[in-house]
Design a protein around this motif. Structure first.
Motif, PDB file in Angstrom:
ATOM      1  N   LYS A 191       2.810 -37.619   3.848  1.00 48.64           N
ATOM      2  CA  LYS A 191       1.511 -38.136   3.431  1.00 48.64           C
ATOM      3  C   LYS A 191       1.273 -39.533   4.006  1.00 48.64           C
ATOM      4  CE  LYS A 191      -0.776 -37.224  -0.573  1.00 48.64           C
ATOM      5  NZ  LYS A 191      -0.949 -37.151  -2.014  1.00 48.64           N
ATOM      6  N   LYS A 192       2.307 -40.352   4.001  1.00 49.83           N
ATOM      7  CA  LYS A 192       2.183 -41.712   4.532  1.00 49.83           C
ATOM      8  C   LYS A 192       1.918 -41.690   6.036  1.00 49.83           C
ATOM      9  CE  LYS A 192       5.852 -44.334   4.853  1.00 49.83           C
ATOM     10  NZ  LYS A 192       6.980 -45.238   4.575  1.00 49.83           N
ATOM     11  N   VAL A 193       2.602 -40.828   6.760  1.00 47.94           N
ATOM     12  CA  VAL A 193       2.426 -40.752   8.212  1.00 47.94           C
ATOM     13  C   VAL A 193       1.049 -40.198   8.563  1.00 47.94           C
ATOM     14  CG1 VAL A 193       3.312 -39.690  10.315  1.00 47.94           C
ATOM     15  CG2 VAL A 193       4.890 -40.579   8.636  1.00 47.94           C
ATOM     16  N   LEU A 194       0.568 -39.214   7.791  1.00 53.57           N
ATOM     17  CA  LEU A 194      -0.769 -38.679   8.042  1.00 53.57           C
ATOM     18  C   LEU A 194      -1.852 -39.737   7.823  1.00 53.57           C
ATOM     19  CD1 LEU A 194      -0.568 -35.100   6.538  1.00 53.57           C
ATOM     20  CD2 LEU A 194      -1.074 -35.694   8.895  1.00 53.57           C
ATOM     21  N   LYS A 195      -1.686 -40.561   6.778  1.00 47.61           N
ATOM     22  CA  LYS A 195      -2.654 -41.633   6.542  1.00 47.61           C
ATOM     23  C   LYS A 195      -2.643 -42.638   7.683  1.00 47.61           C
ATOM     24  CE  LYS A 195      -3.126 -41.770   1.555  1.00 47.61           C
ATOM     25  NZ  LYS A 195      -2.919 -42.571   0.336  1.00 47.61           N
ATOM     26  N   LYS A 196      -1.445 -42.950   8.162  1.00 50.95           N
ATOM     27  CA  LYS A 196      -1.322 -43.896   9.264  1.00 50.95           C
ATOM     28  C   LYS A 196      -1.922 -43.325  10.549  1.00 50.95           C
ATOM     29  CE  LYS A 196       2.729 -45.806   9.580  1.00 50.95           C
ATOM     30  NZ  LYS A 196       4.120 -46.062   9.987  1.00 50.95           N
ATOM     31  N   ALA A 197      -1.769 -42.027  10.775  1.00 55.22           N
ATOM     32  CA  ALA A 197      -2.287 -41.403  11.989  1.00 55.22           C
ATOM     33  C   ALA A 197      -3.819 -41.335  11.977  1.00 55.22           C
ATOM     34  CB  ALA A 197      -1.710 -39.999  12.147  1.00 55.22           C
ATOM     35  N   ARG A 198      -4.399 -41.209  10.797  1.00 59.81           N
ATOM     36  CA  ARG A 198      -5.857 -41.142  10.712  1.00 59.81           C
ATOM     37  C   ARG A 198      -6.512 -42.492  10.957  1.00 59.81           C
ATOM     38  NH1 ARG A 198      -5.405 -37.778   5.444  1.00 59.81           N
ATOM     39  NH2 ARG A 198      -5.086 -35.705   6.312  1.00 59.81           N
ATOM     40  N   GLY A 199      -5.765 -43.534  10.705  1.00 56.48           N
ATOM     41  CA  GLY A 199      -6.304 -44.857  10.978  1.00 56.48           C
ATOM     42  C   GLY A 199      -6.650 -45.671   9.787  1.00 56.48           C
TER      43      GLY A 199
END
Length: 75
Positions: free
Chosen positions: A67-75
């Protein structure tokens, strides 16, 4: 160890709309973005496993940081 996701080009072409042409440069960019995302996910999972004093990365470590990595990837 695999260097890229298997059959990624075929997956990109099948999931795209049939009336949209995707150029080879776009496919290459999608592949690079996927590899970068997987690398960052692996790095975060490695840090999570290290924090739990585990020598191997397990599925629970990936789930914990996804979840943390997905948030970071979205910007």
């Amino acid at each position: 160890m695999m260097k890229k996701a298997p059959n990624l080009k075929r997956t990109i072409r099948t999931k795209s709309k049939s009336n949209v042409n995707i150029g080879p440069a776009s496919v290459a960019m999608i592949e690079l973005l996927t590899v970068v995302f997987l690398k960052s996910l692996a790095e975060e999972a490695k840090a999570q496993a290290f924090g739990e004093k585990s020598a191997t990365i397990k599925a629970q470590h990936i789930k914990a940081v996804s979840k943390k990595v997905l948030k970071k990837a979205r910007g």
